[in-house]
Design an enzyme around this catalytic site. Structure first.
Site, PDB file in Angstrom:
ATOM      1  N   HIS A 320      21.268 -10.771   5.436  1.00 45.66           N
ATOM      2  CA  HIS A 320      21.984 -10.590   4.679  1.00 45.66           C
ATOM      3  C   HIS A 320      21.788 -11.011   3.787  1.00 45.66           C
ATOM      4  CE1 HIS A 320      25.836 -12.414   2.638  1.00 45.66           C
ATOM      5  NE2 HIS A 320      26.160 -11.189   2.816  1.00 45.66           N
ATOM      6  N   ARG A 486      20.236  -7.067 -42.651  1.00 48.32           N
ATOM      7  CA  ARG A 486      21.490  -7.084 -42.564  1.00 48.32           C
ATOM      8  C   ARG A 486      21.309  -8.314 -43.646  1.00 48.32           C
ATOM      9  NH1 ARG A 486      25.655  -9.432 -38.397  1.00 48.32           N
ATOM     10  NH2 ARG A 486      24.442 -11.143 -38.514  1.00 48.32           N
ATOM     11  N   GLU A 611      33.004  -3.919 -39.047  1.00 47.42           N
ATOM     12  CA  GLU A 611      33.437  -4.993 -38.373  1.00 47.42           C
ATOM     13  C   GLU A 611      35.083  -5.539 -38.690  1.00 47.42           C
ATOM     14  OE1 GLU A 611      29.698  -7.612 -37.953  1.00 47.42           O
ATOM     15  OE2 GLU A 611      29.619  -7.346 -39.959  1.00 47.42           O
ATOM     16  N   GLY A 632      29.714  -3.222 -35.715  1.00 45.97           N
ATOM     17  CA  GLY A 632      29.275  -4.540 -35.215  1.00 45.97           C
ATOM     18  C   GLY A 632      30.588  -4.702 -34.746  1.00 45.97           C
ATOM     19  N   THR A 633      30.290  -4.505 -33.197  1.00 49.60           N
ATOM     20  CA  THR A 633      31.022  -4.245 -32.238  1.00 49.60           C
ATOM     21  C   THR A 633      32.062  -5.687 -31.971  1.00 49.60           C
ATOM     22  OG1 THR A 633      30.148  -3.444 -31.401  1.00 49.60           O
ATOM     23  CG2 THR A 633      31.641  -1.762 -31.562  1.00 49.60           C
ATOM     24  N   ASN A 634      30.829  -6.701 -31.773  1.00 54.11           N
ATOM     25  CA  ASN A 634      31.235  -8.680 -31.831  1.00 54.11           C
ATOM     26  C   ASN A 634      31.862  -8.530 -32.917  1.00 54.11           C
ATOM     27  OD1 ASN A 634      28.580  -8.128 -29.565  1.00 54.11           O
ATOM     28  ND2 ASN A 634      27.908  -8.981 -32.392  1.00 54.11           N
ATOM     29  N   ASP A 635      32.850  -8.355 -33.320  1.00 52.85           N
ATOM     30  CA  ASP A 635      33.503  -9.189 -34.486  1.00 52.85           C
ATOM     31  C   ASP A 635      34.365  -7.892 -34.516  1.00 52.85           C
ATOM     32  OD1 ASP A 635      32.972 -11.168 -36.387  1.00 52.85           O
ATOM     33  OD2 ASP A 635      30.731 -10.208 -36.633  1.00 52.85           O
ATOM     34  N   CYS A 697      25.786  -2.058 -33.695  1.00 54.87           N
ATOM     35  CA  CYS A 697      24.519  -3.071 -33.494  1.00 54.87           C
ATOM     36  C   CYS A 697      25.466  -3.942 -32.797  1.00 54.87           C
ATOM     37  CB  CYS A 697      24.082  -3.647 -34.487  1.00 54.87           C
ATOM     38  SG  CYS A 697      25.256  -3.594 -35.666  1.00 54.87           S
TER      39      CYS A 697
HETATM   40  C1  PEP Z   1      28.948  -7.451 -34.817  1.00 58.18           C
HETATM   41  O1  PEP Z   1      29.894  -8.571 -34.914  1.00 58.18           O
HETATM   42  O2  PEP Z   1      28.845  -6.469 -33.732  1.00 58.18           O
HETATM   43  C2  PEP Z   1      27.519  -8.321 -35.136  1.00 58.18           C
HETATM   44  C3  PEP Z   1      26.286  -7.334 -34.921  1.00 58.18           C
HETATM   45  O3  PEP Z   1      27.737  -9.105 -36.269  1.00 58.18           O
HETATM   46  P1  PEP Z   1      27.247 -10.382 -35.559  1.00 58.18           P
HETATM   47  O4  PEP Z   1      27.389 -10.429 -34.308  1.00 58.18           O
HETATM   48  O5  PEP Z   1      25.838 -11.346 -36.245  1.00 58.18           O
HETATM   49  O6  PEP Z   1      28.274 -10.727 -36.598  1.00 58.18           O
HETATM   50 MG    MG Z   2      29.023  -9.325 -37.092  1.00 58.84          MG
END
Ligand code: PEP
Ligand code: MG
Length: 744
Positions: A320, A486, A611, A632-635, A697
């Protein structure tokens, strides 16, 4: 087994054995038998009677004697297993819908335990750990299949079968080849030999390590069994992670304390824990853990998932722990026979040669899943090396994909790693991350805390030469490729000094009383720093914050250009919400850069991050001032969902557990909301500039599903962390291939 699977008899706790195992151990001890088959008929009758009594006691139901009742019980148990928590967890892990349901196959039994001309085993048509083309597997004579999988007796390698039962072995080799050729994929076979005759019980596509996945796909093209296109379609991009992971430095390999079977490759270092629940709890506290068990069972899956490596004292290459760890791409060592685990006391010991080395929960071990060795403490690791097969595969991958793949890199080391993984440029250099070293962060803090422009300029003047040096090195490493830098985007809470010590340090540097600095910190503290004075907002209020770094970029570019390096700087302005921000800052940056380049012929571009939802909606107006967009897909996820990046972890797991959200939107791009905004922005931007270069990014740039979305949305590139570059390249190829189904 019927008592356990159909009638639901379980071990009293995670630390205990099943009652049946306890009873059988008792009886074996009483009869001086070491193996099950050493028990005589009377002892077996005693075992059966005690098993039945135990079942009646624990379930309140007598063990059924009627064969039809037993068969229906077994059929019912298979259907019921679809809804048990293990199956539910497995489905969640692999994205299998729970509505799919299962089937039951009823067939006549063959017996591998009728004597020494009988056997049972599992085999792979190729080595599932390395991909080598060889019949690979294990068998036990005079045993049933469950005995092999459970890892209770140590099985023998398939090559031994050629000696013990040569006719059956030859037949197995023939059938294995036939099945592999038919399915055109490596097969995982289960077989039983009854009185010298081979019976195939099951065949399915074999689970394999990332390394084996690549080698089998490439080899099968060489054997004319697959086309390059089909080989690429066989690649699971997420699994490439394993090929890219570190191994123990061969030049500084410490002596091993023990050795087991190399069940799943890669190296892992972690603090040891002895139960699946402990593994999960420790991992949730941020610890890297190794799960150490006598052997694992499906009850341990959540702990195996939480652990970075798995070590068991029993089991084999197909037990397993081995099969599950390989599927998860985790380092695993099984059958480490010198290891004695005492889970209840949270201790273990390596014994051998008259010595005993005790270890306890929380101690650190290193595992080498490729050699099966175990080391005390942490051994030095080296980064992964890409083998020839991966290179060949990646050439095919690159011939199919349309999306470019760049990397997020803040340091020359990251950039070098990414370039070796095939990055086609830097898509994001977060300049504030260049300041995390202690001597540098002080200058940034000085800048943030300065009371006036002169103070900020003085701090920035300290930063300028450091930045110039860093940028020049990045340009050199990425010679010929675009480098997107950036300008500063420090959410203030990440950079303000914390606590009295740091405040005093900054105060000394500024020549100000600590109380004054503390007051300034209090003044700058924001309720919601992620939505606060960050990104381009800083430069709208204090233009020098962009002016001086822009100069550093231009001076670095001019310097390396003069030395013959082909530089392609792309200067990126973050967190734009209204076009006017970009118009002003672009003008400022262009003015500074043009003057600092001093006539050097360097083509540079200025673009923006997208963003914020508003930026997506007014993307056409923003595009008038931008030569490129980078999402900036995080924000953008944070602001679209109204869900703080920093705090979502507190309740998102509950949403995922309850099925309110199917996936974590910070890990897998949400196509319906965030994705719709991205599509809107791409349309808006390109309505003004048809050739506008557009990339991503955020963290999603390295997630295979999100990469497919980016391809469909018409982006030019994705940018991701260095180790995910090959994963993104494969995902991009898969996205392109999905658009031309059937083409060879
Ligand atoms: C984002 O916001 O996707 C980004 C790449 O910038 P940071 O994560 O530095 O805010
Ligand atoms: Mg950002």
């Amino acid at each position: 087994m019927y008592g356990e699977v159909v009638m639901g008899v379980a071990a009293p706790s995670e630390h205990d054995e099943l009652p049946f195992d306890r009873i059988l151990d008792d009886i074996k001890r009483a009869h001086g038998a070491s193996r099950d088959q050493d028990l005589d008929e009377a002892a077996l009758r005693e075992a059966v009677a005690r098993f039945k009594a135990e079942i009646a006691k624990l379930t309140g139901t007598a063990f059924p004697d009627d064969v039809a009742t037993q068969l229906w019980g077994a059929i019912g148990a298979v259907f019921a297993s679809w809804n048990n928590p293990r199956a539910d967890y497995y489905r969640k892990l692999h994205g299998i819908p729970s509505t799919m349901g299962t089937a039951v196959n009823v067939q006549a039994m063959v017996f591998g335990n009728l004597g020494d001309d009988c056997a049972t085993g599992v085999a792979f048509t190729r080595n599932p750990a390395t991909g080598t083309a060889e019949l690979y597997g294990e068998f036990l004579t005079n045993a049933q299949g469950e005995d092999v999988v459970a890892g209770i007796r140590t099985p023998e390698p398939i090559s031994e079968l050629a000696k013990k039962l040569p006719k059956a072995h030859a037949e197995l080799v023939r059938v294995a080849r036939l099945l592999e050729d038919h399915f055109r994929d490596m097969q995982d076979l289960e077989f039983t030999i009854q009185a010298g005759e081979l019976f195939m019980l099951q065949t399915r596509s074999g689970k394999r390590t990332g390394k084996a996945m690549v080698k089998v796909a490439v080899d099968m093209v060489g054997e004319n069994k697959l086309t390059p296109r089909e080989a690429v379609l066989r690649i699971d991009p997420a699994k490439l992670d394993e090929v890219l992971h570190p191994t123990i430095d061969p030049r500084a390999r410490p002596p091993a304390i023990a050795k087991g079977l190399p069940a799943s490759p890669g190296a892992a270092i972690g603090k040891i824990v002895f139960t699946a629940n402990a593994a999960k709890e420790w991992a949730e506290r941020g610890e890297t853990v190794l799960l150490v068990r006598t052997d694992t069972s499906p009850e341990d899956i959540h702990g195996m998932k939480a652990a970075s490596g798995i070590l068991t004292s029993r089991g084999g290459m197909t037990s397993h722990a081995a099969v599950v760890a390989r599927g998860m791409g985790k380092c695993c060592v099984t059958s480490c026979t010198s290891l004695r685990v005492d889970a209840a006391r949270r201790t273990a010991a390596f014994v051998g040669g008259g010595q005993e080395r005790r270890i306890k929960e929380g101690d650190t071990l290193t595992l080498d899943g490729s050699s099966g060795e175990v080391f005390l403490g942490s051994a030095p690791l080296v980064p992964a090396e890409l083998g020839n097969e991966l290179g060949t595969l990646m050439q095919w991958v690159d011939s199919f994909r349309k999306l470019q793949v760049r990397t997020n890199a803040d340091t020359p080391t990251d950039a070098r790693t990414a370039r070796s993984f095939g990055a086609e440029g830097i898509g994001l250099c977060r300049t504030e991350h260049m300041f995390f070293q202690p001597e540098r962060i002080l200058a940034v803090r000085e800048m943030i805390l300065a009371g006036d422009e002169a103070g900020r300029r003085a701090a920035l003047a300290k930063i300028l030469p450091m930045q110039r040096g860093d940028f020049a090195e990045l340009f050199r490493v990425m010679d010929g490729l675009p480098v997107t830098i950036r300008l500063l985007d420090p959410p203030l809470h990440e950079f303000l000094p914390h606590g009295a010590g740091e405040i005093e340090e900054v105060a000394a540097a500024l020549g100000k009383p600590a109380a004054a600095v503390a007051a300034k910190v209090a003044e700058l503290t924001e309720t919601n720093p992620m939505l606060g004075h960050r990104g381009c907002r800083l430069a709208i209020t204090f233009p020098e914050i962009y002016e001086i770094p822009a100069r550093a970029i231009a001076e670095a570019a001019a310097e390396v250009h003069a030395a013959g390096v082909a530089v392609h700087p792309e200067i990126m302005i973050p967190l734009v919400m209204v076009p006017e921000e970009l118009r002003r800052l672009r003008e400022l940056v262009a003015r500074v850069v043009d003057s600092a380049l001093g006539g050097a012929k360097i083509a540079y571009t200025i673009g923006t991050m997208i963003e914020l939802p508003r930026a997506c909606v007014v993307a056409d107006q923003i595009a008038a001032h931008a030569e490129f967009f980078s999402f900036g897909t995080n924000d953008l996820t944070q602001t679209t969902y109204g869900l703080s990046r920093d705090d979502a972890g507190r309740f998102l797991p509950a949403y995922l557990d309850a099925g309110v959200l199917a996936t974590d939107p910070f890990a897998v791009l949400d196509p319906e909301g965030v994705g719709a905004l991205i599509e809107l922005a791409v349309r808006g931007g390109r309505s003004v500039k048809p050739d506008l270069k557009v990339g991503i990014c955020g963290e999603h740039g390295g997630d295979p599903t999100s990469v497919v979305f980016c391809h469909r949305a018409g982006l030019n590139y994705v940018s991701c962390s260095p180790f995910r570059v090959p994963i993104a390249r494969v995902a991009a190829a898969l996205a392109a291939l999905a658009e031309t189904p059937g083409k060879k």
